[in-house]
Design an enzyme around this catalytic site. Sequence first.
Site, PDB file in Angstrom:
ATOM      1  N   ASN A 489     -40.450   2.654 -31.898  1.00 29.67           N
ATOM      2  CA  ASN A 489     -39.136   2.368 -32.458  1.00 29.67           C
ATOM      3  C   ASN A 489     -38.149   2.108 -31.327  1.00 29.67           C
ATOM      4  O   ASN A 489     -37.948   2.960 -30.457  1.00 29.67           O
ATOM      5  CB  ASN A 489     -38.632   3.546 -33.299  1.00 29.67           C
ATOM      6  CG  ASN A 489     -37.224   3.337 -33.820  1.00 29.67           C
ATOM      7  OD1 ASN A 489     -37.002   2.518 -34.707  1.00 29.67           O
ATOM      8  ND2 ASN A 489     -36.268   4.061 -33.267  1.00 29.67           N
ATOM      9  N   GLU A 490     -37.557   0.933 -31.323  1.00 29.89           N
ATOM     10  CA  GLU A 490     -36.501   0.534 -30.394  1.00 29.89           C
ATOM     11  C   GLU A 490     -36.826   0.845 -28.916  1.00 29.89           C
ATOM     12  O   GLU A 490     -36.054   1.500 -28.220  1.00 29.89           O
ATOM     13  CB  GLU A 490     -35.176   1.196 -30.799  1.00 29.89           C
ATOM     14  CG  GLU A 490     -34.712   0.734 -32.171  1.00 29.89           C
ATOM     15  CD  GLU A 490     -33.417   1.373 -32.638  1.00 29.89           C
ATOM     16  OE1 GLU A 490     -32.989   2.362 -32.020  1.00 29.89           O
ATOM     17  OE2 GLU A 490     -32.838   0.883 -33.619  1.00 29.89           O
ATOM     18  N   PRO A 491     -37.945   0.351 -28.431  1.00 28.85           N
ATOM     19  CA  PRO A 491     -38.297   0.598 -27.018  1.00 28.85           C
ATOM     20  C   PRO A 491     -37.396  -0.134 -26.040  1.00 28.85           C
ATOM     21  O   PRO A 491     -37.404   0.171 -24.849  1.00 28.85           O
ATOM     22  CB  PRO A 491     -39.738   0.082 -26.929  1.00 28.85           C
ATOM     23  CG  PRO A 491     -39.815  -0.975 -27.986  1.00 28.85           C
ATOM     24  CD  PRO A 491     -38.967  -0.467 -29.111  1.00 28.85           C
TER      25      PRO A 491
END
Length: 834
Positions: A489-491
């Site tokens: 998630n949202e790296p």
Amino acid sequence: MRYLYEFIQHQDDLPMKLFVNSVKHVDFHWHKEVEIVYVLHGSIIMYLDQRQYTLHEDDVVVVNSMSVHKIERTSHDNVLLTLQFGPELLNNNAFISCNSALNNDGDELRLTSIKQNLAQMVWEINKKTQGYQNYTLGRLQTLCGCLLRYFADGTKVEAEESSKEYDYKRLNRVLAYIDSHYNEKITLQDMAASEHLSMHYFSHFFTDKIGIPFQKYLTLIRLEKAQIQLTGSEKKISEIALDCGFANVKLFNKYFKEKYGCTPGSYREVSLAPEYQKLNQNRKPKTYEESSSGDYYEMDTLNAMGSLYRYLDVRTETEQALPPSSKPQMEEQHVIEIRKDHTTAAYEKHWNITMTAGRAAEGLREDWRRQLSEIRARIPFQYIRFHGIFNDEMMVYSENEDGTPVYNWSYVDKLYDFLLAQGVRPFVELSFMPSLLARSNDTVFRWKGNISPPSDPARWEALVCEFIRHCLNRYGAQEVKKWYFEVWNEPDLAGVCWAGSKEEYFAFYESTVRAIKSLLPELKTGGPAMGYGSLWNDTWTEEFLAYCQKREVPLDFFSFHIYSEYPKLKIEEDRLTKIMPPSFYKDSIERLRQKMNASSYGHVELHVTEWNFSLYDRNLLHDTMFMAPFVIYHTVNTLGDIKAMAFWSFTDVFEESIVPASPFYGGFGLINRDGLKKPAYYAFELMQKLGDELLVQGNGYVGTRKSDGSMQFLFYHYVHVDQLFASGDWSELSDSARYDVFEKKGNKAFDLKLDSLKGTYKCTTYRLDREHGSVYDEWIRMGSPNFLTEEEISYLNGRSGPVIRTEIVQDQHWRKEILLPPHGVALLILDRQY
């Protein structure tokens, strides 16, 4: 011209310029405009009219036309409000002596009149209520009248305008020469000779125009240049002294200590300390071209306007009593005509595919499950996505004493069994890292999801493989092939949701996808669940796609997140914004589609796996009627552009941070923690009633048709937040007052005309607005209790939701007028009667 934290840009329809900025250094300059500077926060040093002043918060000063002045920051940050206007408003030659730093007796009330008018001008020009230009101009005229009445100090006694212009051109040549040759030997005699003046005349000329002697000015310039070299180079202090024109180090040390209060060596040591670097790393100097070589740097101004806005409370009784308008204003009118031969087009309800929730462990709670069952019965979405399937609280991973992995899928099974029984499939977000596998202890949210890359990639891959193998064995390959598997998630938010580098995530994505595909190649894998504006601000997307293309890494779908509110997202040249314009969602999708088409992945599905107004779970607007047209606007506006739009999230049973006491605290959910349905929920419920064929679509409306001949017309009045709130000023927002932050709009009218209705129809109208069905507004009318009793919950539940009216329609040529207030929604359904 470039300003940071600018509430308005130059207005073509107003003879003035009004902006908020933070100043580091603005060198001596002058301009034709009269300038009023009000210190909102901190302090500054101003050189004006041959004197030096220190201005603190709530101080105000007037800089007369063509007056040479200079501004410097003190040891404290500052935020300034600056107003510039033509001298003709002050009769051209009036000299204004207004400077609160002088502490003149009797000036307090007079200065208050200036501040009141400034406050009202800022308010009007950012709220943009109808007639704001006239009102602002009137306030400007009143302000000038106050200056002339209370602060006029005779007229300017300088020579003719042509002589003044010649003097300023001469002074400009001198200052430009000093700035270019400060490191050389410059004498007063040399400068006088270059301008063909006597030394005595030049000395008086310079001091008169600048306010300080020539030699002192030259020393200040050299010190400023030296200060830059001390922090920006590794030169020895003796070298810097000579480079900047000082005769020797001893003299340099003397002057430096007089100005900065410390030696050059001490200054360098402090400024290069890590904590100082961290404090100043986000300050980015910007050029202010019209004010010599001024530097303007970025800083937070969220609370700075409070010192000025307190003067808004001092208004006349007439102003306080008057409503914004004596009667409702008509904002827009739209005519919608449907002919007998009107064509239709099939479309996909992309908002109805995936729903979201906070984290996996919350799905084990009874209230979470009850709400999901209830919403699923009315809005039959197909998938649900949430964080933390591998969080420690799910107990999926442990190790024996010898380090042998132990896998436990008990809680995962309880959750997935429940979801599948509800007819909902998992959209599996593979996150976060079990602490025993993590390389570091970096976490996010109150429940401490570990955002670290794995310390041993092989053990992470083994965990993923065991998880996939278990799902295949328990639910069958035919079922699991219908799921989606999203890697992390949202790296792109380094240090927020990913504690590794960009390159580490790319490798992590590859190894995870290959582990999944090794068990069943048909499983749908993708990512990267990108968030927070990387789509606009850097090349993260292009680099990720290039990596996958080069290494032939499967990418079955691309996922990303969109919110209206971002922390100072830069989407245009030299423009920092907190809340995006309404077009931002569609623009972002189109921008990503262009990037995908430029790669070899133009064919893959695009999924928005999170979207909402704000990315903060405490934004009070989330509970309001605003959210219903917000949801409809963005879903209707993106039809056909994307595979799925997954609203974040379906419930306020959500614990990324401590949950406040209030039942309406601005949570993300469509349903609050007491099970009360917010206006955003009913937007989805009304959209669910739309047909499968698109009949008509326009500004604020969409019409559909079903195969049985019934027609559905959905109308909405979307009103965006005003410029003041969009820039980060939340001073108007409170628990009980949440609608003052929007643009001031009138009603919106729709005239629906149906050319031919064969037979009899039942017309059902659903109306939802602040007076009809908004549970937040009903809660306010109730008295906004923090802790609701069962009786109060039952009452609010009965008062939420659209008001329904029906009528029988038999006319072949039928017409219906729909009038919507701001934030209002209405749905008309015409069902054939037999």
